[in-house]
Design an enzyme around this catalytic site. Sequence first.
Site, PDB file in Angstrom:
ATOM      1  N   HIS A 297     -41.371 -22.660  35.053  1.00  0.00           N
ATOM      2  CA  HIS A 297     -39.911 -22.511  35.117  1.00  0.00           C
ATOM      3  C   HIS A 297     -39.504 -21.238  35.850  1.00  0.00           C
ATOM      4  O   HIS A 297     -38.374 -20.770  35.697  1.00  0.00           O
ATOM      5  CB  HIS A 297     -39.330 -22.522  33.693  1.00  0.00           C
ATOM      6  CG  HIS A 297     -39.600 -23.810  32.983  1.00  0.00           C
ATOM      7  ND1 HIS A 297     -38.942 -24.984  33.289  1.00  0.00           N
ATOM      8  CD2 HIS A 297     -40.498 -24.125  32.020  1.00  0.00           C
ATOM      9  CE1 HIS A 297     -39.412 -25.958  32.530  1.00  0.00           C
ATOM     10  NE2 HIS A 297     -40.374 -25.457  31.742  1.00  0.00           N
TER      11      HIS A 297
ATOM     12  N   ASN B 258     -35.849  17.971  16.010  1.00  0.00           N
ATOM     13  CA  ASN B 258     -36.254  16.619  16.392  1.00  0.00           C
ATOM     14  C   ASN B 258     -35.116  15.696  15.979  1.00  0.00           C
ATOM     15  O   ASN B 258     -34.679  15.745  14.833  1.00  0.00           O
ATOM     16  CB  ASN B 258     -37.554  16.249  15.652  1.00  0.00           C
ATOM     17  CG  ASN B 258     -37.903  14.771  15.778  1.00  0.00           C
ATOM     18  OD1 ASN B 258     -37.400  14.086  16.667  1.00  0.00           O
ATOM     19  ND2 ASN B 258     -38.758  14.294  14.898  1.00  0.00           N
ATOM     20  N   GLY B 259     -34.622  14.891  16.910  1.00  0.00           N
ATOM     21  CA  GLY B 259     -33.502  13.991  16.594  1.00  0.00           C
ATOM     22  C   GLY B 259     -32.435  14.103  17.667  1.00  0.00           C
ATOM     23  O   GLY B 259     -32.697  14.597  18.765  1.00  0.00           O
TER      24      GLY B 259
ATOM     25  N   TRP C 117     -39.704  15.902  23.375  1.00  0.00           N
ATOM     26  CA  TRP C 117     -39.656  14.635  24.110  1.00  0.00           C
ATOM     27  C   TRP C 117     -38.198  14.483  24.530  1.00  0.00           C
ATOM     28  O   TRP C 117     -37.328  14.273  23.685  1.00  0.00           O
ATOM     29  CB  TRP C 117     -40.116  13.493  23.209  1.00  0.00           C
ATOM     30  CG  TRP C 117     -40.242  12.177  23.895  1.00  0.00           C
ATOM     31  CD1 TRP C 117     -41.264  11.745  24.689  1.00  0.00           C
ATOM     32  CD2 TRP C 117     -39.309  11.093  23.849  1.00  0.00           C
ATOM     33  NE1 TRP C 117     -41.026  10.473  25.133  1.00  0.00           N
ATOM     34  CE2 TRP C 117     -39.829  10.047  24.633  1.00  0.00           C
ATOM     35  CE3 TRP C 117     -38.068  10.902  23.230  1.00  0.00           C
ATOM     36  CZ2 TRP C 117     -39.169   8.839  24.806  1.00  0.00           C
ATOM     37  CZ3 TRP C 117     -37.421   9.702  23.400  1.00  0.00           C
ATOM     38  CH2 TRP C 117     -37.968   8.681  24.182  1.00  0.00           C
TER      39      TRP C 117
ATOM     40  N   CYS D 131     -40.420  14.246  19.528  1.00  0.00           N
ATOM     41  CA  CYS D 131     -40.588  15.679  19.246  1.00  0.00           C
ATOM     42  C   CYS D 131     -41.443  15.914  18.003  1.00  0.00           C
ATOM     43  O   CYS D 131     -41.376  15.157  17.047  1.00  0.00           O
ATOM     44  CB  CYS D 131     -39.239  16.336  19.004  1.00  0.00           C
ATOM     45  SG  CYS D 131     -38.098  16.095  20.348  1.00  0.00           S
TER      46      CYS D 131
ATOM     47  N   ARG E 274     -47.798  12.224  19.431  1.00  0.00           N
ATOM     48  CA  ARG E 274     -46.449  11.661  19.336  1.00  0.00           C
ATOM     49  C   ARG E 274     -45.814  11.496  20.713  1.00  0.00           C
ATOM     50  O   ARG E 274     -44.811  10.804  20.854  1.00  0.00           O
ATOM     51  CB  ARG E 274     -45.564  12.579  18.476  1.00  0.00           C
ATOM     52  CG  ARG E 274     -46.035  12.690  17.042  1.00  0.00           C
ATOM     53  CD  ARG E 274     -45.357  13.835  16.345  1.00  0.00           C
ATOM     54  NE  ARG E 274     -43.968  13.584  16.068  1.00  0.00           N
ATOM     55  CZ  ARG E 274     -43.489  13.020  14.965  1.00  0.00           C
ATOM     56  NH1 ARG E 274     -44.327  12.618  14.037  1.00  0.00           N
ATOM     57  NH2 ARG E 274     -42.201  12.844  14.791  1.00  0.00           N
TER      58      ARG E 274
ATOM     59  N   GLU F  86     -48.229   0.047  29.354  1.00  0.00           N
ATOM     60  CA  GLU F  86     -48.093   1.353  28.701  1.00  0.00           C
ATOM     61  C   GLU F  86     -49.097   2.375  29.197  1.00  0.00           C
ATOM     62  O   GLU F  86     -48.741   3.521  29.427  1.00  0.00           O
ATOM     63  CB  GLU F  86     -48.365   1.209  27.187  1.00  0.00           C
ATOM     64  CG  GLU F  86     -47.285   0.573  26.417  1.00  0.00           C
ATOM     65  CD  GLU F  86     -47.666   0.547  24.941  1.00  0.00           C
ATOM     66  OE1 GLU F  86     -48.620  -0.160  24.588  1.00  0.00           O
ATOM     67  OE2 GLU F  86     -47.020   1.251  24.163  1.00  0.00           O
TER      68      GLU F  86
ATOM     69  N   LYS G  13     -45.193   8.363  20.090  1.00  0.00           N
ATOM     70  CA  LYS G  13     -45.860   7.592  19.048  1.00  0.00           C
ATOM     71  C   LYS G  13     -44.877   7.161  17.975  1.00  0.00           C
ATOM     72  O   LYS G  13     -44.999   6.094  17.387  1.00  0.00           O
ATOM     73  CB  LYS G  13     -46.968   8.448  18.425  1.00  0.00           C
ATOM     74  CG  LYS G  13     -47.816   7.720  17.404  1.00  0.00           C
ATOM     75  CD  LYS G  13     -48.632   6.635  18.061  1.00  0.00           C
ATOM     76  CE  LYS G  13     -49.348   5.745  17.073  1.00  0.00           C
ATOM     77  NZ  LYS G  13     -49.812   4.500  17.715  1.00  0.00           N
TER      78      LYS G  13
ATOM     79  N   LYS H  83     -49.636  -3.605  26.514  1.00  0.00           N
ATOM     80  CA  LYS H  83     -50.714  -2.608  26.456  1.00  0.00           C
ATOM     81  C   LYS H  83     -51.064  -2.141  27.867  1.00  0.00           C
ATOM     82  O   LYS H  83     -51.229  -0.962  28.111  1.00  0.00           O
ATOM     83  CB  LYS H  83     -51.929  -3.265  25.802  1.00  0.00           C
ATOM     84  CG  LYS H  83     -52.712  -2.528  24.806  1.00  0.00           C
ATOM     85  CD  LYS H  83     -52.167  -2.229  23.461  1.00  0.00           C
ATOM     86  CE  LYS H  83     -50.798  -1.735  23.329  1.00  0.00           C
ATOM     87  NZ  LYS H  83     -50.235  -1.763  22.008  1.00  0.00           N
TER      88      LYS H  83
ATOM     89  N   GLU I 139     -48.335  -8.945  23.983  1.00  0.00           N
ATOM     90  CA  GLU I 139     -48.943  -7.690  23.556  1.00  0.00           C
ATOM     91  C   GLU I 139     -49.951  -7.193  24.611  1.00  0.00           C
ATOM     92  O   GLU I 139     -50.004  -5.996  24.911  1.00  0.00           O
ATOM     93  CB  GLU I 139     -49.619  -7.886  22.185  1.00  0.00           C
ATOM     94  CG  GLU I 139     -50.415  -6.722  21.662  1.00  0.00           C
ATOM     95  CD  GLU I 139     -49.636  -5.415  21.481  1.00  0.00           C
ATOM     96  OE1 GLU I 139     -48.402  -5.430  21.594  1.00  0.00           O
ATOM     97  OE2 GLU I 139     -50.288  -4.384  21.262  1.00  0.00           O
TER      98      GLU I 139
HETATM   99  C1  F6R Z   1     -46.898   0.011  21.680  1.00  0.00           C
HETATM  100  C2  F6R Z   1     -46.297   0.767  20.621  1.00  0.00           C
HETATM  101  C3  F6R Z   1     -44.839   0.657  20.423  1.00  0.00           C
HETATM  102  C4  F6R Z   1     -44.522   0.620  18.934  1.00  0.00           C
HETATM  103  C5  F6R Z   1     -43.003   0.677  18.704  1.00  0.00           C
HETATM  104  C6  F6R Z   1     -42.652   0.561  17.239  1.00  0.00           C
HETATM  105  O1  F6R Z   1     -48.264   0.252  21.797  1.00  0.00           O
HETATM  106  O2  F6R Z   1     -46.960   1.476  19.918  1.00  0.00           O
HETATM  107  O3  F6R Z   1     -44.304  -0.435  21.079  1.00  0.00           O
HETATM  108  O4  F6R Z   1     -45.052  -0.558  18.396  1.00  0.00           O
HETATM  109  O5  F6R Z   1     -42.505   1.881  19.210  1.00  0.00           O
HETATM  110  O6  F6R Z   1     -43.249   1.574  16.511  1.00  0.00           O
HETATM  111  P1  F6R Z   1     -43.511   1.442  14.957  1.00  0.00           P
HETATM  112  O7  F6R Z   1     -44.488   0.360  14.744  1.00  0.00           O
HETATM  113  O8  F6R Z   1     -44.040   2.790  14.556  1.00  0.00           O
HETATM  114  O9  F6R Z   1     -42.190   1.131  14.335  1.00  0.00           O
END
Ligand code: F6R
Length: 615
Positions: free
Chosen positions: A511, A101-102, A75, A2, A27, A495, A610, A492, A488
């Site tokens: 395995h 937010n929360g 959100w 949010c 976000r 996502e 985000k 990516k 990673e």
């Molecule tokens: C993936 C991504 C998330 C963040 C995770 C932690 O692209 O951005 O997996 O890495 O939500 O977020 P931070 O780094 O802000 O604690």
Amino acid sequence: MCGIVGYMGNREAYPILVKGLHRLEYRGYDSAGVALVNSNGDLSIYKTKGRVSDLEEFCQSKDTTGMIGIAHTRWATHGEPNNVNAHPHYSESENLALIHNGIIENYAVLKARLMQNGYHFKSNTDTEALIQLIEYIKKQNKVDLCTAVQLALGQVVGAYAIAVMEKGQPDLLIAARKSSPLVLGIGDDEFFIASDASPIIEYTNKVIYLEDEEIVIVKRNLQPKIVTIGNVEKTREIIELEISLNELEKGGYDHFMLKEIFEQPRTLRDCMRGRIDVSCSQVVLSGIIDHKERFRNVKRIIILACGTSWHAGLIGEYLFEEFCRIPVEVEYSSEFRYRNPVINPDDIVIAISQSGETADTLAAIEQARQAGAFVYGICNVVGSSIARNTHSGSYTHVGPEIGVASTKAFTAQLLVLAMMALSVAHEKNTLTEERYLRLLNELNVIPDKIEWILNTTNDSINNLSKIFTYAHNFIYLGRGYNYPVALEGALKLKEISYIHAEGYPAAEMKHGPIALIDSEMPIVIIATDNGMYEKVISNIQEIKARNGRVIAVVSEHDTVVKAIADYVIEVPATEDCFDPLLTTIPLQLLSYHIAVNKKRDVDMPRNLAKSVTVE
Ligand code: F6R
């Protein structure tokens, strides 16, 4: 997650609020809304499921006048994304409006009690319970809005950043926070509140970061007053931010994500600036220097993080163990905080977080602090909650990362971890001087090598992406330092393209995952010419024997893998330990182009946020 924006001043609030919501879009959200009090004191709420642009369309025929207002991007946590669950929420009498937010964890109990007292609920949200409670307390105790907010928050269990307005009060805005971020912006006779500085920076660079359980009372023509829930008055320092609006714009790229991928040579140079001296003979990280005894003598390091930051943590483990011979454990913050972990007062905990607001990481840090451990933060967002709740730390200094999928923040986290490990290794004498200097010199040229990768491979990766756009599954493999890169790369792709992808250490394939391999399965394998090269070649042979389609990331001028892989992407040679800084770049580009081909919302993928400020 949010986003919150609020405004009080001498201008029309609506355009400022909507612009602010656009700036918070990164976000991640599913609905948006705004509440305004006009000059007659009328309070109106307009909200809708969908994008901020849907809200703008909805508001076209509405009265959006007023020089005070609050706005929100939601959100969903409690209740599906729809028009009713969107914020702001009215109180029973529709005299109060609230954005939040929360998570109000005890909302069910509060709601049941309020319903017994004749209150009716329209939404399925936890938030509605809070605004109803504020009104109930205000009426029962015959107190003003601020006191009602204080008393209500005293009954709330959970996390919140909130803003409240009242009908008939065009000169009063109240906001409060606990465990969710909230910034107050101070302009000339105008005030802003927001989840972070991005909606504010266009108007003022003077901000105050509210602390937990603090409430700010903003009254027209007066200085804002900060009090705690317990009514203790507080004075907070005004901070002058240096971030520019330009840094928040797309700069000619189609998406923020592509801009941020291409920014990496610069962001890594920025991250190194002043930390590796010009002659490349030493690392100067003040966070380490100030605590060098502790780092020299530490028996164990625990790295805490989530998502991409956790992948950086895994590479950090390899770096610290190799360079410094210190045992390292890497934990998901969300697991660590609930599993009664053994934490020793002489442990060093490194918390990694781009946003600095990740709720699980914040809670895990708190637990480590309670146990007496020393906590070091690696954050990107200056002044964020994690940056403020750690004993020491290093910023990654890559500027705002707007694309929801992390790219430039990840490579900067790797760089900071590498600089930290080198600095500690130097203190401990665990690397020879010759190797230490060689590594420092190599780190210094990594941005040039990334530049080379971006310039030479982007077009061919774009072409390659067209072949695989309609694949349903992907496997990513790597060994040693490149195993976390495989994780990673898979994350990516998942996502932003919504293609199912799994990352594995290449040797684990036999395995289990090998059962998945057939001529339909694309396998991205990192096969650079490092200590694991021969072993990875054997893994490629195993895949080819089962007709898998191999896309290999190889070192420049490779001939062996080229002869057996279906497609190759070249990267320059580097030290094994810095390979991830290079090999991750083509994987970012591959995900990006596949997602664009699939017409995905690259910067704001569905369901993602985000800044994950709820656990
Ligand atoms: C993936 C991504 C998330 C963040 C995770 C932690 O692209 O951005 O997996 O890495 O939500 O977020 P931070 O780094 O802000 O604690």
